[in-house]
Design a protein around this motif. Structure first.
Motif, short mmCIF file in Angstrom:
data_model
loop_
_atom_site.label_atom_id
_atom_site.label_comp_id
_atom_site.label_asym_id
_atom_site.label_seq_id
_atom_site.Cartn_x
_atom_site.Cartn_y
_atom_site.Cartn_z
N PRO A 43 -13.81 -5.15 15.29
CA PRO A 43 -14.57 -4.70 14.12
C PRO A 43 -13.94 -5.08 12.77
N TYR A 44 -14.76 -4.95 11.76
CA TYR A 44 -14.26 -4.91 10.37
C TYR A 44 -13.86 -3.46 10.12
N TYR A 45 -12.64 -3.27 9.62
CA TYR A 45 -12.17 -1.90 9.37
C TYR A 45 -12.04 -1.64 7.87
N LEU A 46 -12.67 -0.55 7.42
CA LEU A 46 -12.40 -0.04 6.08
C LEU A 46 -11.39 1.10 6.26
N LEU A 47 -10.22 0.98 5.60
CA LEU A 47 -9.17 1.98 5.75
C LEU A 47 -8.97 2.68 4.42
N ARG A 48 -8.74 4.00 4.47
CA ARG A 48 -8.45 4.72 3.22
C ARG A 48 -7.25 5.65 3.48
N THR A 49 -6.21 5.45 2.68
CA THR A 49 -5.01 6.27 2.86
C THR A 49 -4.50 6.70 1.48
N ILE A 50 -3.68 7.78 1.48
CA ILE A 50 -3.11 8.23 0.20
C ILE A 50 -1.97 7.29 -0.20
N ASP A 51 -1.04 7.08 0.72
CA ASP A 51 0.04 6.10 0.51
C ASP A 51 -0.26 4.88 1.37
N PRO A 52 0.32 3.73 1.03
CA PRO A 52 0.07 2.56 1.88
C PRO A 52 0.62 2.77 3.29
N PRO A 53 -0.02 2.18 4.33
CA PRO A 53 0.52 2.29 5.68
C PRO A 53 1.93 1.69 5.72
N GLN A 54 2.79 2.22 6.64
CA GLN A 54 4.17 1.72 6.71
C GLN A 54 4.20 0.22 7.00
N LYS A 55 3.30 -0.22 7.91
CA LYS A 55 3.23 -1.65 8.24
C LYS A 55 1.86 -2.16 7.81
N GLU A 56 1.81 -3.43 7.43
CA GLU A 56 0.53 -4.06 7.12
C GLU A 56 -0.36 -3.97 8.38
N PRO A 57 -1.58 -3.41 8.29
CA PRO A 57 -2.42 -3.33 9.49
C PRO A 57 -2.64 -4.71 10.10
N ALA A 58 -2.61 -4.78 11.44
CA ALA A 58 -2.69 -6.09 12.10
C ALA A 58 -4.13 -6.45 12.48
N PHE A 59 -5.10 -5.94 11.74
CA PHE A 59 -6.49 -6.29 12.03
C PHE A 59 -6.82 -7.63 11.36
N ALA A 60 -7.70 -8.41 12.02
CA ALA A 60 -8.09 -9.69 11.44
C ALA A 60 -8.94 -9.46 10.19
N ASN A 61 -9.71 -8.40 10.22
CA ASN A 61 -10.71 -8.20 9.19
C ASN A 61 -10.68 -6.75 8.71
N PHE A 62 -10.07 -6.51 7.55
CA PHE A 62 -10.00 -5.12 7.08
C PHE A 62 -9.92 -5.07 5.56
N HIS A 63 -10.19 -3.88 5.04
CA HIS A 63 -10.04 -3.65 3.61
C HIS A 63 -9.37 -2.29 3.44
N LEU A 64 -8.32 -2.25 2.61
CA LEU A 64 -7.56 -1.02 2.45
C LEU A 64 -7.78 -0.43 1.05
N ILE A 65 -8.11 0.86 1.02
CA ILE A 65 -8.26 1.56 -0.26
C ILE A 65 -7.22 2.66 -0.30
N GLN A 66 -6.58 2.84 -1.44
CA GLN A 66 -5.69 4.00 -1.59
C GLN A 66 -6.36 5.00 -2.51
N ASP A 67 -6.55 6.20 -1.99
CA ASP A 67 -7.22 7.24 -2.77
C ASP A 67 -6.85 8.60 -2.19
N ARG A 68 -7.06 9.63 -2.97
CA ARG A 68 -6.64 10.98 -2.56
C ARG A 68 -7.84 11.93 -2.68
N PRO A 69 -8.06 12.81 -1.67
CA PRO A 69 -9.16 13.76 -1.80
C PRO A 69 -8.95 14.68 -2.99
N PRO A 70 -9.99 15.33 -3.52
CA PRO A 70 -11.35 15.44 -2.97
C PRO A 70 -12.22 14.21 -3.26
#
Ligand code: NAP
Length: 250
Positions: free
Chosen positions: A153-180
């Motif tokens: 799949p294409y993965y949309l990821l959302r985390t508060i801090d960046p992941p420890q390792k760069e995600p190993a997906f071929a197709n992804f987009h990373l957003i950093q944001d904090r709730p609410p």
């Protein structure tokens, strides 16, 4: 009364603020230290693990804690287990503060699973069914790697801090944001990334519920990881109830 609040949730912070500055209470908020720049609601905040059950027992005695409120995240199962065991050994009253889980509403299309490996398997089943869906993986950063078992799949990821390792997906987009997060922006996000399926933990949090409503309104299916059973025997669901319980124990 010296109250140790095991935090990491908005309810834990709210309770700490409520007790702080009151004559009858001296709250200490404990955070795990996972978030780089945590919001610290009161001065008496300690950060980092205790060193298992034994370390927590030592801490409770050293700091003469009278009462513990476990307001950790519903998925912080190890910490809740440690708190239950340490307070039992130290013979200190314990209250669990846990908001209720979200319940599916008309229009929701949920596949409920018991843990994250089962969520990966559920997604794999979708992929085997012939689709390569576009997935919003709204699970935080710690368990992202488990989804490498499903690379299509294409993965949309959302985390508060960046992941420890760069995600190993071929197709992804990373957003950093904090709730609410609010409904219009959650809907816009799902539409902009043409998401087909949302994967989430059932945290029960108001601050992250908008994605559930957005998925419902857009007719998107969700893979929902259910909460582990809490170990504490006595628990309440709101900050107000926790305050009432503590007031009785003064
Ligand atoms: P976990 O797996 O249950 O706990 C692992 C270890 O982290 C514990 O054994 C403890 O270390 C330490 N720890 C966890 N919470 C702590 C706290 N509030 N204060 C001091 N030490 C703590 O926990 P987790 O799932 O990694 O969650 C870590 C923190 O993030 C928690 O505070 C939780 O409320 C918050 N959180 C978790 C999630 C989630 O989805 N899991 C989501 C949002 C927020 P020692 O054994 O050394 O004491």
């Amino acid at each position: 009364m010296r109250v140790l609040i095991i935090g990491g949730t908005s309810e834990g912070s709210q309770l700490a603020r409520l007790l702080d500055g009151q004559r009858d209470f001296s709250p200490i908020l404990s955070l795990a230290g996972r978030t780089k720049d945590p919001k610290i609601p009161i001065t008496k905040t300690r950060i980092g693990g205790f060193g298992g059950v034994e370390g927590l027992c030592d801490y409770l005695r050293r700091e003469t804690i009278h009462c513990v409120v476990d307001a950790s995240h519903p998925f912080a199962a190890q910490m809740s287990h440690n708190v239950a065991e340490a307070t039992r050994q130290a013979e200190i009253p314990l209250l669990g503060l846990r908001r209720p889980a979200w319940q599916p509403q008309p229009g929701d299309s949920w596949t409920e699973v018991v843990d994250m490996p089962s969520a990966v398997t559920a997604l794999q089943t979708l992929v085997r069914g012939g689709q390569a869906p576009r997935v919003f993986l709204a699970i935080g950063r710690l368990e992202i790697e488990e989804f490498q078992r499903v690379p299509e799949p294409y993965y949309l990821l959302r985390t508060i801090d960046p992941p420890q390792k760069e995600p190993a997906f071929a197709n992804f987009h990373l957003i950093q944001d904090r709730p609410p997060f609010d409904l219009p922006s959650e809907k816009a996000l799902l539409e902009m990334h043409r998401i087909d399926v949302v994967v989430t933990k059932n945290s029960g949090s108001d601050a992250t519920y908008a994605k559930v409503v957005a998925a419902r309104e857009l007719g998107l299916p969700m893979i929902v990881v259910m909460q582990p059973k809490p170990p504490t025997s006595e628990h309440v669901q709101t900050v107000e109830e926790a305050y009432a319980w503590l007031s009785q124990h003064v």
